[in-house]
Design an enzyme around this catalytic site. Structure first.
Site, mmCIF file in Angstrom:
data_model
loop_
_atom_site.group_PDB
_atom_site.id
_atom_site.type_symbol
_atom_site.label_atom_id
_atom_site.label_comp_id
_atom_site.label_asym_id
_atom_site.label_seq_id
_atom_site.Cartn_x
_atom_site.Cartn_y
_atom_site.Cartn_z
ATOM 1 N N SER A 103 0.820 -1.204 0.000
ATOM 2 C CA SER A 103 0.000 0.000 0.000
ATOM 3 C C SER A 103 0.858 1.260 0.000
ATOM 4 O O SER A 103 1.626 1.502 -0.914
ATOM 5 C CB SER A 103 -0.958 -0.016 1.186
ATOM 6 O OG SER A 103 -1.875 1.055 1.113
ATOM 7 N N HIS A 104 0.745 2.056 1.044
ATOM 8 C CA HIS A 104 1.408 3.356 1.132
ATOM 9 C C HIS A 104 2.782 3.272 1.795
ATOM 10 O O HIS A 104 3.416 4.305 2.019
ATOM 11 C CB HIS A 104 0.527 4.316 1.928
ATOM 12 C CG HIS A 104 0.169 3.778 3.285
ATOM 13 N ND1 HIS A 104 -0.679 2.710 3.431
ATOM 14 C CD2 HIS A 104 0.545 4.140 4.524
ATOM 15 C CE1 HIS A 104 -0.811 2.445 4.729
ATOM 16 N NE2 HIS A 104 -0.077 3.286 5.404
ATOM 17 N N ASP B 14 -1.453 6.988 -3.828
ATOM 18 C CA ASP B 14 -0.427 6.280 -3.061
ATOM 19 C C ASP B 14 0.201 5.148 -3.862
ATOM 20 O O ASP B 14 0.014 5.031 -5.076
ATOM 21 C CB ASP B 14 -1.017 5.746 -1.760
ATOM 22 C CG ASP B 14 -1.956 4.566 -1.967
ATOM 23 O OD1 ASP B 14 -2.616 4.509 -3.017
ATOM 24 O OD2 ASP B 14 -2.021 3.691 -1.078
ATOM 25 N N ASP C 164 -0.248 1.850 -4.276
ATOM 26 C CA ASP C 164 -1.034 0.924 -5.088
ATOM 27 C C ASP C 164 -2.283 1.560 -5.674
ATOM 28 O O ASP C 164 -3.125 0.877 -6.252
ATOM 29 C CB ASP C 164 -1.401 -0.324 -4.283
ATOM 30 C CG ASP C 164 -2.350 -0.053 -3.124
ATOM 31 O OD1 ASP C 164 -2.318 1.067 -2.582
ATOM 32 O OD2 ASP C 164 -3.104 -0.959 -2.747
ATOM 33 N N ASP D 141 -4.928 3.182 -4.303
ATOM 34 C CA ASP D 141 -6.269 3.137 -3.713
ATOM 35 C C ASP D 141 -6.554 4.303 -2.760
ATOM 36 O O ASP D 141 -7.669 4.440 -2.275
ATOM 37 C CB ASP D 141 -6.520 1.797 -3.016
ATOM 38 C CG ASP D 141 -5.578 1.519 -1.847
ATOM 39 O OD1 ASP D 141 -4.688 2.344 -1.574
ATOM 40 O OD2 ASP D 141 -5.735 0.452 -1.212
ATOM 41 N N ARG D 142 -5.560 5.146 -2.497
ATOM 42 C CA ARG D 142 -5.778 6.295 -1.629
ATOM 43 C C ARG D 142 -5.664 7.587 -2.420
ATOM 44 O O ARG D 142 -5.107 7.615 -3.511
ATOM 45 C CB ARG D 142 -4.784 6.305 -0.470
ATOM 46 C CG ARG D 142 -4.876 5.069 0.405
ATOM 47 C CD ARG D 142 -3.902 5.140 1.552
ATOM 48 N NE ARG D 142 -3.893 3.882 2.302
ATOM 49 C CZ ARG D 142 -3.834 3.790 3.627
ATOM 50 N NH1 ARG D 142 -3.754 4.879 4.357
ATOM 51 N NH2 ARG D 142 -3.836 2.614 4.222
ATOM 52 N N THR E 1 -12.422 -0.373 10.580
ATOM 53 C CA THR E 1 -11.500 -0.110 9.486
ATOM 54 C C THR E 1 -11.263 -1.404 8.707
ATOM 55 O O THR E 1 -11.062 -2.457 9.288
ATOM 56 C CB THR E 1 -10.171 0.438 10.031
ATOM 57 O OG1 THR E 1 -10.433 1.689 10.692
ATOM 58 C CG2 THR E 1 -9.169 0.651 8.920
ATOM 59 N N SER F 233 -8.199 7.330 6.434
ATOM 60 C CA SER F 233 -6.827 7.199 5.956
ATOM 61 C C SER F 233 -6.724 7.476 4.461
ATOM 62 O O SER F 233 -5.877 6.914 3.775
ATOM 63 C CB SER F 233 -6.286 5.801 6.271
ATOM 64 O OG SER F 233 -7.131 4.798 5.736
ATOM 65 N N LYS G 28 -11.093 0.708 -2.254
ATOM 66 C CA LYS G 28 -11.016 2.152 -2.374
ATOM 67 C C LYS G 28 -10.263 2.493 -3.649
ATOM 68 O O LYS G 28 -9.513 1.687 -4.172
ATOM 69 C CB LYS G 28 -10.354 2.767 -1.142
ATOM 70 C CG LYS G 28 -9.098 2.072 -0.633
ATOM 71 C CD LYS G 28 -8.708 2.650 0.716
ATOM 72 C CE LYS G 28 -7.485 1.956 1.304
ATOM 73 N NZ LYS G 28 -7.810 0.718 1.997
#
Length: 543
Positions: free
Chosen positions: A113-114, A277, A279, A281-282, A344, A365, A376
């Site tokens: 992720s991030h 981010d 991947d 998704d943010r 979450t 987040s 997301k």
């Protein structure tokens, strides 16, 4: 080609969550470690025989090598077909879309992720099911059980697949289709947003800066924003995915996307800024001189979604994670639709989306999404904001001011205390947990506690109960604080503190957020005895 059986011993047995298994890259590179986890996934889902999968990742270090291993193991386990993103790249929302559109049995997504990438940084693998969403707890429990007892895995000897070339080949009789990672995702976006109006927006002189942070969203943003919508070349920066994200931290927030923030707060600011981010998704949304918190973004998107074609018929409901502010609750109440507060984790939203009970969901987040996929989706959130801006012809700041005038403002901030020794973090949270029932009526830093509990969620779709999801403390005057320990890091523990202060429609909405939250922050620091427990009261990151 006969599968090769390799005797092995169980890996460390860390339970994969909905974010998968995350470790330092060198851990995954140990002989047999990745293989054990992949075999545990196949075993945990009842085998791969005759099944089809999507595989791709965010391009971080070890991504391409790991995919070659997975392809050979999928073939050895009898999979019929694997769809792979070109060069091994697939954003997490694009992977979710492919799983759904191609009707595969699931997908393996390679990402942390991030978190930073590189040989000395982080790597991760997670499994998504046939609905495109993260595996539910029953499957992650089964995978975990396999990791603790696994004594063999299977693979085949075969040449590596040319991941740079689009087309279909095979590995030991298993079809491998390498596809353009952007095409299907972009096609989906055209069904949701008015691309003609977005093209007109950019043609009118509207300016934007999108920071892809040298992560996977770069190719998607270039294709959609610059090529399809006509944004000027250079609108998307840091667009080439790099194995180490250019040495940066691909987390779209004011700290790690500081260059974008500095630009947006300057005299030469474009009209609109955004980032995504590792991947994809943010998201981070920022207007000229105006940062938008993820909680406010969710509320504004919910209130204005009807302006985009894909949501013109209205929303079934809005769901938020518990730490996210209550701003979207007030929107849902005014719209007369369902409002849900979940733990979450996107799997909880997935249940609501699958059941048609919610349409838009968000986490504090910086994760926001809708029923178009089961993850997301950073670029989706940016496009919805653009569609709203194109229709309303107001600035981001003006839209926020109007929103607060209608609903009030939830001043909000997340404070992260990173790399805390686990025993110290557990002691702090444990101390507060033990006192929850006696906190109401007590005052800290001059602020009285009105209620306190540990959040538990009764899923309205499948009836499951999720306990221990975070400590909630309400104070007089519309303030709330939440404490959670996060498992997204790979070193020590991260204590996340969420602070919220409501100001009604008639209040002053122009305060600096940290100023508005100073009272509740002081109360929580005293309540937790933070200095004594972890040796500090100042967070590493404030967003």
């Amino acid at each position: 080609m006969t599968p090769i059986t390799v005797e092995t011993t169980p890996i460390d047995g860390q339970k994969p969550g909905t974010s998968g298994l995350r470790k330092k890259t060198r851990v995954f590179m140990q002989p047999g470690y990745l293989e054990n986890f992949v075999q545990a996934i196949f075993n945990g889902i009842g085998g791969a025989e005759g099944k089809s999968f999507v595989i791709g990742g965010d391009g971080r270090y070890f991504n391409a090598t790991a995919i070659q291993t997975m392809l050979k193991m999928a073939a050895a386990n009898g999979a019929a077909k694997v769809i792979v993103g070109q060069n091994g790249l697939l954003s997490t929302p694009a992977a979710s879309n492919l799983i759904r559109q191609k009707k595969t049995d699931g997908g393996l997504i390679l990402s942390a992720s991030h978190n930073p990438g590189g040989i000395d940084e982080d790597f991760g693998v997670k499994y998504n099911t046939s609905n495109g969403g993260p595996a539910p707890e029953g499957i992650t429990d089964a995978i975990f059980a396999e990791t603790t007892s696994l004594n063999k895995y299977v693979t085949v000897e075969a040449p590596d697949v040319d991941l740079a070339s689009i087309g279909t080949t095979e590995v030991a009789g298993m079809a491998v289709e390498v596809i353009d990672p952007v095409t299907d995702y972009q096609a989906l976006m055209t069904t949701l947003f008015d691309f003609d109006k977005l093209r007109a927006l950019f043609a009118s002189g509207f300016t934007m800066r999108f920071d892809a942070m040298h992560a996977v969203t770069g190719p998607y943003a270039k294709a959609v924003l610059e090529e399809a919508l006509g944004a000027p070349a250079g609108t998307v920066v840091n667009a080439v995915p790099l194995e180490d994200f250019g040495g940066g931290h691909p987390d779209p927030n004011p700290v790690w996307a500081k260059e974008l923030m500095d630009l947006m707060m300057s005299d030469t600011s474009p009209d609109f800024g955004a980032a995504s981010d590792g991947d994809g998704d943010r998201n981070m949304i920022v207007g000229r001189g105006q940062y938008v918190t993820p909680s406010d973004s969710l509320a504004v998107l919910a209130a204005n979604a009807y302006l985009a074609p894909g949501y013109a018929a209205g929303l079934a409901g809005v769901a938020r994670s518990m730490p996210t502010s209550a701003a979207s609750d007030r929107v849902a109440e005014k719209l007369g639709i369902g409002s849900f507060e979940t733990p979450t984790g996107w799997k909880f939203f997935g249940n609501l989306l699958d059941a048609g009970m919610a349409t838009i969901c968000g986490e504090e987040s910086a994760g926001t999404g809708s029923n178009h996929v089961r993850e997301k989706d950073g670029l989706w959130a940016v496009l919805l904001w653009l569609n709203i801006l194109a229709e309303r012809r107001q600035s981001v700041a003006e839209i926020l001011t109007d929103h607060w005038g209608s609903y009030g403002r939830d001043y909000y901030s997340r404070h992260d205390y990173e790399a805390i020794p686990t025993d110290q973090a557990n002691a702090l949270v444990g101390s507060v947990r033990e006192r929850l029932s006696v906190l109401p009526g007590q005052s800290f830093a001059g602020l009285a506690v009105t209620a306190a509990d540990e959040f538990a969620y009764n899923d309205p779709v499948d009836g499951s109960v999720s306990k221990g999801q975070g400590l909630r403390i309400w104070f007089e005057g519309g303030a709330r604080a939440v404490l959670r320990l996060s498992g997204t890091g790979t070193e020590g523990a991260t204590l996340r503190v969420y602070l919220e202060q409501y100001a009604d429609q008639a209040a002053d909405h122009g305060l600096d957020a940290q100023v508005a939250l100073a009272g509740v922050r002081a109360a929580l620091v005293e309540l937790c005895d933070m200095q004594a427990h972890i040796g500090r009261i100042d967070p590493d990151v404030m967003t």
